[in-house]
Design a protein around this motif. Structure first.
Motif, short mmCIF file in Angstrom:
data_model
loop_
_atom_site.label_atom_id
_atom_site.label_comp_id
_atom_site.label_asym_id
_atom_site.label_seq_id
_atom_site.Cartn_x
_atom_site.Cartn_y
_atom_site.Cartn_z
N VAL A 92 4.11 -3.94 3.17
CA VAL A 92 5.09 -3.00 2.63
C VAL A 92 4.37 -1.71 2.28
CG1 VAL A 92 6.77 -2.53 0.81
CG2 VAL A 92 6.57 -4.83 1.76
N MET A 93 4.84 -0.60 2.83
CA MET A 93 4.28 0.72 2.51
C MET A 93 5.23 1.42 1.55
SD MET A 93 2.74 1.93 6.18
CE MET A 93 1.22 1.13 6.77
N GLY A 94 4.66 1.93 0.46
CA GLY A 94 5.48 2.40 -0.64
C GLY A 94 5.82 3.87 -0.66
N GLY A 95 5.51 4.61 0.42
CA GLY A 95 5.90 6.02 0.46
C GLY A 95 4.75 6.94 0.81
N ASP A 96 5.10 8.13 1.29
CA ASP A 96 4.14 9.15 1.71
C ASP A 96 3.16 8.57 2.73
OD1 ASP A 96 5.37 11.04 0.19
OD2 ASP A 96 3.91 11.03 -1.43
N GLN A 97 3.74 8.17 3.85
CA GLN A 97 2.92 7.66 4.95
C GLN A 97 2.24 8.78 5.71
OE1 GLN A 97 4.71 4.75 3.22
NE2 GLN A 97 6.19 5.98 4.33
N VAL A 98 2.54 10.03 5.35
CA VAL A 98 1.94 11.18 6.03
C VAL A 98 1.89 12.36 5.07
CG1 VAL A 98 4.13 12.07 6.91
CG2 VAL A 98 2.03 12.54 8.17
N TYR A 99 0.87 13.19 5.24
CA TYR A 99 0.70 14.44 4.48
C TYR A 99 0.30 15.54 5.46
CZ TYR A 99 0.38 11.54 0.26
OH TYR A 99 0.63 10.66 -0.75
N LEU A 141 -2.42 -3.74 -3.08
CA LEU A 141 -2.09 -5.03 -3.70
C LEU A 141 -2.02 -6.10 -2.62
CD1 LEU A 141 0.85 -3.98 -6.08
CD2 LEU A 141 -1.60 -4.05 -6.61
N ARG A 142 -2.55 -7.26 -2.92
CA ARG A 142 -2.36 -8.45 -2.09
C ARG A 142 -1.62 -9.46 -2.95
NH1 ARG A 142 -6.32 -9.64 2.60
NH2 ARG A 142 -4.92 -8.00 3.32
N LEU A 143 -0.44 -9.87 -2.52
CA LEU A 143 0.43 -10.72 -3.33
C LEU A 143 0.64 -12.07 -2.64
CD1 LEU A 143 1.81 -7.57 -3.12
CD2 LEU A 143 2.89 -8.45 -5.19
N HIS A 144 0.84 -13.10 -3.45
CA HIS A 144 1.01 -14.45 -2.92
C HIS A 144 2.11 -15.17 -3.68
CE1 HIS A 144 -0.47 -18.84 -2.54
NE2 HIS A 144 0.15 -18.51 -1.43
N ILE A 145 3.10 -15.65 -2.94
CA ILE A 145 4.13 -16.54 -3.51
C ILE A 145 3.75 -17.95 -3.14
CG2 ILE A 145 6.56 -17.18 -3.50
CD1 ILE A 145 7.23 -14.30 -2.78
N ASP A 146 3.49 -18.79 -4.14
CA ASP A 146 3.05 -20.18 -3.91
C ASP A 146 4.27 -21.08 -3.77
OD1 ASP A 146 1.39 -22.31 -3.57
OD2 ASP A 146 0.16 -21.90 -5.34
N VAL A 202 0.86 -1.18 0.00
CA VAL A 202 0.00 0.00 0.00
C VAL A 202 0.90 1.23 0.00
CG1 VAL A 202 -0.16 0.16 2.53
CG2 VAL A 202 -2.03 1.06 1.11
N ALA A 203 0.43 2.33 -0.59
CA ALA A 203 1.25 3.54 -0.64
C ALA A 203 0.35 4.77 -0.63
CB ALA A 203 2.13 3.54 -1.90
N ASP A 204 0.93 5.91 -0.26
CA ASP A 204 0.25 7.20 -0.26
C ASP A 204 -1.00 7.16 0.62
OD1 ASP A 204 1.92 8.57 -2.40
OD2 ASP A 204 1.25 6.79 -3.45
N LEU A 205 -0.77 6.98 1.93
CA LEU A 205 -1.90 6.66 2.80
C LEU A 205 -2.21 7.70 3.86
CD1 LEU A 205 -0.39 4.78 5.63
CD2 LEU A 205 0.57 4.16 3.43
N GLY A 206 -1.31 8.57 4.24
CA GLY A 206 -1.53 9.38 5.43
C GLY A 206 -2.24 10.69 5.20
N ASP A 207 -3.43 10.66 4.61
CA ASP A 207 -4.16 11.90 4.34
C ASP A 207 -5.38 11.97 5.26
OD1 ASP A 207 -5.15 14.24 3.23
OD2 ASP A 207 -4.86 13.60 1.18
N ASP A 257 5.17 -23.44 -5.57
CA ASP A 257 5.83 -23.73 -6.84
C ASP A 257 6.60 -22.54 -7.39
OD1 ASP A 257 3.81 -22.05 -7.64
OD2 ASP A 257 2.93 -23.42 -9.11
N GLY A 258 6.67 -21.44 -6.61
CA GLY A 258 7.42 -20.27 -7.03
C GLY A 258 6.62 -19.25 -7.81
N THR A 259 5.33 -19.51 -8.02
CA THR A 259 4.49 -18.57 -8.75
C THR A 259 4.14 -17.36 -7.87
OG1 THR A 259 3.51 -20.33 -10.08
CG2 THR A 259 2.28 -18.26 -9.94
N LEU A 260 4.31 -16.17 -8.42
CA LEU A 260 3.87 -14.94 -7.75
C LEU A 260 2.56 -14.49 -8.39
CD1 LEU A 260 4.26 -12.45 -5.88
CD2 LEU A 260 5.49 -11.37 -7.79
N THR A 261 1.53 -14.35 -7.56
CA THR A 261 0.23 -13.88 -8.03
C THR A 261 -0.08 -12.54 -7.37
OG1 THR A 261 -0.56 -16.15 -8.26
CG2 THR A 261 -2.22 -14.42 -8.25
N ILE A 262 -0.39 -11.57 -8.19
CA ILE A 262 -0.68 -10.21 -7.72
C ILE A 262 -2.18 -9.97 -7.84
CG2 ILE A 262 -0.13 -7.76 -8.00
CD1 ILE A 262 2.30 -8.81 -9.75
N HIS A 263 -2.81 -9.64 -6.72
CA HIS A 263 -4.24 -9.33 -6.71
C HIS A 263 -4.41 -7.82 -6.50
CE1 HIS A 263 -5.39 -13.63 -6.19
NE2 HIS A 263 -4.26 -13.69 -5.49
#
Length: 575
Positions: free
Chosen positions: A117-124, A520-525, A81-86, A527-533
């Motif tokens: 994982v927070m991707g930046g700008d946790q505060v404004y 984003l909700r991500l899952h590493i299975d 998640v990113a850009d959250l602190g508004d 078998d090594g597959t990465l699935t991005i929701h």
């Protein structure tokens, strides 16, 4: 505010009163407020001219250089998640969904990530301890006060964004990078620097770099990642998290991508590992670019979603801040751009825009809402416009046969100065002739509005009343009316300028649209597959119900307006 003690239950609030909650739920930032506009312009100038003198990254060489291992479980769910602190409503709506044990989207249940994982700008708008408490720590603590019993304690990592950088990372480091770690509700922090490396299951890695606004990578950071690179092997796959989507920004300012390209060439390429996914926030929407020469992905949700092997470039900045435009995104980009300056730059590859949220058509329709949203969301901006236009009108009607007076000169100069500052002063990156042409044109229209207002005012009887009654009457009656008309001129300017890629941010910031959140909700299975929701929420909740009798780990506040998460697009599967 003292740090939470992980696992310690605190008294649950019975209301939304700040004294009860322990923090103040803040309203969305009024981005066109005059004081904030001035401060923003000053900070842009300071960051461009003096950023190197405020850089605390060099000092982090004394901090521990840990790599964080989350690979032992065989598979892993994690969130981004990113850009959250508004504003509280939007920030807490997303935090509430992230804190749920699982969410149901389109009939599928997705469990909460063990890593966030927070991707930046946790505060404004400004990084300081009080802002972090009210706009970030408080809402996330309310969403998950303690870890659910029996569940692994989720770990939180954060990348600093440009707003986290405004105080030189001081408050960011105190919040996220303490040696002993700390807790934010039920999440536990672990990082010790403003950048980090996570070892994930099945030979996946997540590397998060601190390269604010395309800045250079400091020596301690390079040393840290070169040591991490010694653990990489050919065939390992990397998720690279960056503070901003330089792949998009480089299309206008080519140097934006230089630092990322240097990192890929000098640190990653020699290891034989492959960057499969690049993640960023900073732009407050969802967009995904994929290689243009990759075969079209098949929409096979039941079989795993959109399959692909090429690198994915995803911007997901929908954690709480106002919505940003998607209709101005280029349909195709070259990464690195063809005009890249370094002689050793990687050969450019063409990427195509695969999906946006909201859609380009919806974004374009939302842009037209500036005519009614801007006056409603920016009361102090209207006051500024009303005062300027009223003073301009009074200066004009006091000419008394003279061609020009000092008050008229001052007000006209102020009008042109402010419109030029609005068009060019707030714009980071390259400033072209169109910025100044649009600013001057906008100034002429505002002055013409003042002249027209003066012509009308001269026909009214109030002009001949004894002083100071004309000025007082103008302030009470003329000011509010002309403020609204002037705001409509600003709205029209923003709509036109936005089509020319000028003040696009202000076009949407002035509206303060709180819907269309995303994470984003991500899952590493195994078998090594990465699935991005990619998860979207069209409408946030604006009303909350306290839950004083609930269990200690359950959210303090439940949404009175149901939150309905949905898939932005079918899951993206990297096999």
């Amino acid at each position: 505010m003292t740090d939470d003690v992980l696992g310690t239950a605190t008294p649950r609030p019975t209301s939304l009163d700040p004294q009860d909650l322990g923090f103040t739920p803040r309203k969305p930032v009024p981005w066109l407020g005059p004081v904030l506009l001035a401060i923003t312009g000053a900070r842009v100038a300071i960051s461009e001219q003096f950023g190197a003198y405020l850089d605390k990254r060099e000092l982090q060489n004394a901090f521990p250089d840990d790599t964080f291992d989350h690979s032992g479980t065989g598979e892993l769910w994690f969130d981004y998640v990113a850009d959250l602190g508004d504003g509280f409503d939007a920030t807490y709506s997303v935090a509430y969904l992230l804190a749920q044990p699982e969410i149901e989207v389109d009939g599928e249940r997705l469990p909460r990530g063990r890593v966030l994982v927070m991707g930046g700008d946790q505060v404004y708008p400004t990084a300081n301890d009080h802002a972090y408490e009210d706009r970030f720590r408080g809402p996330y603590r309310a969403a998950m006060p303690t870890p659910p019993p029996g569940d692994p304690v989720p770990t939180l990592y954060a990348v600093p964004g440009n707003h986290d950088w405004y105080d030189g990372l001081s408050a960011f480091l105190r919040t996220f990078a303490r040696r002993e770690g700390t807790s934010i509700g039920g999440w536990r922090t672990a990082q010790t620097r403003s950048y980090f490396a996570l070892k994930l299951p099945q030979r996946w890695w997540l590397l998060a770099i601190d390269s604010q606004e395309g800045g250079y990578l400091d020596d301690p950071q390079l040393t840290y990642f070169k040591n991490v690179a010694k653990q990489l092997a050919p065939g390992d796959r990397i998720i690279l998290a960056t503070p901003n989507p330089s792949w998009v920004k480089a299309q206008e300012s080519t140097r934006e991508y230089d630092t990322i390209d240097y990192f890929l060439r000098k640190v990653i390429a020699p290891t034989g590992a492959r960057v499969a996914l690049m993640l960023s926030g900073d732009l407050h929407h969802y967009s995904r670019y994929t290689l243009a020469d990759e075969p079209p992905a098949v929409d096979d949700t039941a079989g795993g979603g959109l399959g692909g092997t090429g690198r994915q470039l995803i911007t997901c900045g929908g954690g709480g801040a106002y919505l940003a435009a998607t209709h101005t995104l280029p349909s195709k980009i070259t990464v690195p751009p063809k005009q890249a300056l370094p002689r050793e730059a990687s050969s450019g590859k063409e990427y195509k825009l695969a999906r946006t949220y909201p859609s380009k058509a919806r974004s374009l329709a939302l842009a037209t809402g500036v005519f009614w949203r801007l006056p409603r969301r920016n009361a102090s901006f209207l006051v500024l416009l009303g005062v300027l236009q009223t003073l301009l009108m009074l200066a004009i009607v006091d000419l008394r046969g003279r061609v020009l007076t000092t008050p008229v000169f001052v007000m006209v100069a102020a009008t042109f100065g402010l419109t030029l500052f609005f068009a060019a002063g707030l714009t980071s990156g390259h400033r072209a002739a169109k910025h100044y042409i649009l600013g001057v044109t906008h100034g002429f229209v505002q002055v013409a509005l003042g002249v027209g207002g003066a012509a009308v005012w001269q026909e009214l009887p109030m002009l001949h009343w004894p002083r100071p009654l004309p000025a007082l009457t103008a302030g009470a009656f003329y000011g509010p009316v002309i403020a609204v008309l002037s705001a409509q001129v600003v709205a029209l300017y923003l709509l036109i300028a936005g089509r020319l890629l000028v003040n696009v941010n202000e076009l949407f910031a002035g509206q303060g649209i709180q819907g269309y959140k995303a994470f984003l909700r991500l899952h590493i299975d195994t078998d090594g597959t990465l699935t991005i929701h990619p998860i979207g929420v069209d409408n946030i909740s604006k009303h909350w119900t306290p839950t004083p009798a609930a269990a200690s780990y359950e959210p303090w506040l439940e949404p009175a307006d149901p939150l309905r998460p949905h898939r932005i697009e079918p899951p993206i599967t990297l096999r």
